[in-house]
Design an enzyme around this catalytic site. Structure first.
Site, PDB file in Angstrom:
ATOM      1  N   GLU A 274      -4.417 -11.362 -64.189  1.00 29.87           N
ATOM      2  CA  GLU A 274      -5.273 -10.759 -65.254  1.00 29.87           C
ATOM      3  C   GLU A 274      -4.896 -11.462 -66.576  1.00 29.87           C
ATOM      4  OE1 GLU A 274      -4.559  -6.540 -64.912  1.00 29.87           O
ATOM      5  OE2 GLU A 274      -5.375  -6.475 -62.816  1.00 29.87           O
ATOM      6  N   PRO A 275      -4.913 -12.730 -66.856  1.00 34.01           N
ATOM      7  CA  PRO A 275      -4.481 -13.015 -68.082  1.00 34.01           C
ATOM      8  C   PRO A 275      -5.563 -12.948 -69.176  1.00 34.01           C
ATOM      9  CG  PRO A 275      -4.885 -14.877 -66.774  1.00 34.01           C
ATOM     10  CD  PRO A 275      -4.989 -13.551 -65.798  1.00 34.01           C
ATOM     11  N   GLY A 276      -5.340 -12.600 -70.166  1.00 28.85           N
ATOM     12  CA  GLY A 276      -6.502 -12.582 -71.411  1.00 28.85           C
ATOM     13  C   GLY A 276      -6.134 -13.606 -72.365  1.00 28.85           C
ATOM     14  N   ARG A 277      -5.035 -13.127 -73.041  1.00 30.60           N
ATOM     15  CA  ARG A 277      -4.625 -13.931 -74.329  1.00 30.60           C
ATOM     16  C   ARG A 277      -4.470 -15.264 -73.931  1.00 30.60           C
ATOM     17  NH1 ARG A 277      -1.842 -11.150 -78.524  1.00 30.60           N
ATOM     18  NH2 ARG A 277      -1.407  -9.424 -76.854  1.00 30.60           N
ATOM     19  N   ARG A 313      -5.875  -7.742 -85.734  1.00 26.20           N
ATOM     20  CA  ARG A 313      -4.492  -7.722 -85.153  1.00 26.20           C
ATOM     21  C   ARG A 313      -3.503  -7.787 -86.719  1.00 26.20           C
ATOM     22  NH1 ARG A 313      -2.706 -11.491 -82.651  1.00 26.20           N
ATOM     23  NH2 ARG A 313      -1.598 -10.198 -81.279  1.00 26.20           N
ATOM     24  N   CYS A 344     -11.737  -1.850 -98.191  1.00 21.61           N
ATOM     25  CA  CYS A 344     -10.864  -1.045 -99.245  1.00 21.61           C
ATOM     26  C   CYS A 344      -9.822  -0.339 -98.545  1.00 21.61           C
ATOM     27  CB  CYS A 344     -11.999  -0.168 -99.593  1.00 21.61           C
ATOM     28  SG  CYS A 344     -13.162  -0.959-100.713  1.00 21.61           S
ATOM     29  N   GLU A 345      -8.823  -1.144 -98.248  1.00 20.52           N
ATOM     30  CA  GLU A 345      -7.543  -0.393 -97.468  1.00 20.52           C
ATOM     31  C   GLU A 345      -6.565  -1.498 -97.821  1.00 20.52           C
ATOM     32  OE1 GLU A 345      -6.999   1.191 -93.851  1.00 20.52           O
ATOM     33  OE2 GLU A 345      -9.055   1.631 -93.593  1.00 20.52           O
ATOM     34  N   TYR A 373      -8.751 -11.368 -78.446  1.00 20.69           N
ATOM     35  CA  TYR A 373      -8.512  -9.914 -79.348  1.00 20.69           C
ATOM     36  C   TYR A 373      -9.061 -10.123 -81.058  1.00 20.69           C
ATOM     37  CZ  TYR A 373      -5.929  -8.863 -75.178  1.00 20.69           C
ATOM     38  OH  TYR A 373      -5.668  -8.656 -73.618  1.00 20.69           O
TER      39      TYR A 373
END
Ligand code: LLP
Length: 426
Positions: A274-277, A313, A344-345, A373
């Site tokens: 199940e690879p994503g990245r 991220r 605004c953070e 992601y």
């Protein structure tokens, strides 16, 4: 493709054969861009490593849900690892065969279970005994046998960010190994459940593959104990997790994983991954424009038009994304600066005191390794329409998701009649 995906030509940053500055002119900023060639070459690395054994590569859609990206992977033979009804819908839209879909997640609703069962997915990766009972009940109600694998938690430690470890006993994921056998026995007694196999996913962004070795050892033990009880598994799903070199670390290759899971390859099972990245991270960049520079005496800030709502991220995991100027210029020396967004953070910071090439108002910068992601975790926080997405192949490119409009920001919202204001005609 051996050359880096993002490279300079005439001092201007390109992806494949397309200049990022040209894309910026056409689509505006910020935008995400993905290289079809890089996605393909990453997929083929994975595929090649397991060529010898029956296997299915189920792309973890949560890493990049764009239909064109999913379609591209499907055209190469990928299935999908989904975690919601929304992802089932997207997978269907992208033409991913239902027979190659695994459904993960600790909180599947009855509605989601029923929809996936009707769609004919490969299997549910079950995370608790209550979930197993609900799947049984739904299967019975729909009179369709549900294919299930149990996700076990092998209790291994992985050296990665604490938010993305999943295979430790402290994590919410999976069924403790100590309870797994009993649950397999329980499942085997139901005629509405078909036991497919076992699944693990021990974490994400893993560069040291040794925890996989311990995991495989524990899985082998479980498989043997189950065989003694007459339960034979058809599938072993190793999950995803292979890391990518965000900070120039030495990259991992799926063939290393193949060496580690070799003992399982000898068993008569289909391996699922199940690879994503690994498949999409390096293919993508977020391109943004410098709005302002500001020097406070203590610090230099470069303020760009992408924010934490576009690429979360760095704010969430203190993740490092390489930052490159789209135009190379040697006019001014590199400088230490904070690269920040407009949200605004204070957390809306892409890099702190990082040495970067000097950039000025109007210049373009690229946040590399943002294909996984990135857009999928983006939001409209601060009422900022989500960015456009572009897919590049050779010298061709397509806007594969239009930039959101202001109308998109209020879609579905209604002010109750007692509060409604008559808008003055313009
Ligand atoms: N399978 C399962 C059951 C998962 O939970 C995940 C990721 C994957 C596969 C894919 O893992 P990968 O191959 O991409 O490492 N948002 C975080 C990553 C969260 C990963 C969640 N699960 C980040 O930006 O680093």
């Amino acid at each position: 493709m051996s050359s880096p995906v993002f490279h300079y030509r005439h001092k201007s940053l390109c992806v494949e054969d397309v200049f990022l500055s040209d894309l910026a002119q056409w689509v505006g900023t910020p935008f995400y861009v993905y290289s079809a060639g890089k996605i393909g070459s990453q997929y083929l690395q994975y595929e090649g490593a397991f060529r010898e054994v029956p296997h299915t590569i189920c792309f973890a859609m949560k890493s990049n849900e764009n239909l064109a990206v999913c379609r591209l992977l499907a055209s190469l033979g990928a299935g999908a690892d989904i975690v919601s009804l929304g992802e089932l819908y997207r997978a269907h839209q992208a033409g991913i065969p239902m027979s190659k879909i695994v459904f993960s997640g600790v909180g599947k609703t009855e509605e989601e279970i029923a929809a996936a069962l009707k769609a004919g997915i490969l299997m549910f990766n079950v995370e608790s005994s209550e979930e197993l009972d609900v799947i049984h009940a739904v299967a019975q109600r729909l009179r369709r046998v549900a294919p299930v694998s149990l996700r076990v938690n092998p209790n291994v430690s992985v050296d990665t960010h604490r938010h993305i470890t999943t295979g430790h006993a402290e994590n919410k994921f999976g069924i403790p190994l100590s309870q797994a056998e009993k649950l397999f026995m329980h499942a085997s007694r139901s005629s509405w459940l078909k036991i497919m196999g076992v699944q693990v996913h021990i974490g994400s962004q893993i560069l040291d593959l040794s925890p996989f070795r311990e995991t495989v050892r524990k899985l082998q033990g479980l498989i043997e104990r189950l065989e003694e009880k007459g339960i034979f598994l058809h599938v072993v799903d190793i999950g995803g997790g292979l890391g990518v070199p965000y900070q120039g670390q030495s990259p991992v290759h799926p063939s290393e994983l193949a060496r580690i899971v070799a003992p399982l390859m000898k068993k008569n099972v289909r391996l699922v991954f199940e690879p994503g990245r690994f498949l999409v991270a390096e293919s993508g960049a977020l391109v943004s424009k410098v709005l302002y520079r500001k020097e406070t005496g203590r610090k230099k800030f470069v303020i760009v038009d992408a924010g934490m709502n576009d690429l979360l991220r760095p704010a969430l995991y203190e993740a490092h994304h390489p930052i490159l100027p789209v135009h190379q210029s040697a006019a001014l020396p590199s400088e230490k600066a904070d690269v920040v967004g407009p949200v605004c953070e204070s957390g809306d910071t892409f890099a702190r005191s990082r040495l970067i090439p000097h950039v000025k108002r109007g210049d373009l910068v690229a946040f590399l390794m943002s294909g996984a992601y990135g857009f999928s975790m983006s939001s409209q926080y601060n009422a900022r329409p989500r960015a456009a997405e572009v897919l590049v192949k050779g010298h061709e490119w397509w806007v594969v998701r239009a930039r959101e409009t202001l109308r998109d920001l209020v879609r579905g919202e209604k002010v109750p009649p007692y509060l409604s204001v008559k808008k003055k005609g313009r």
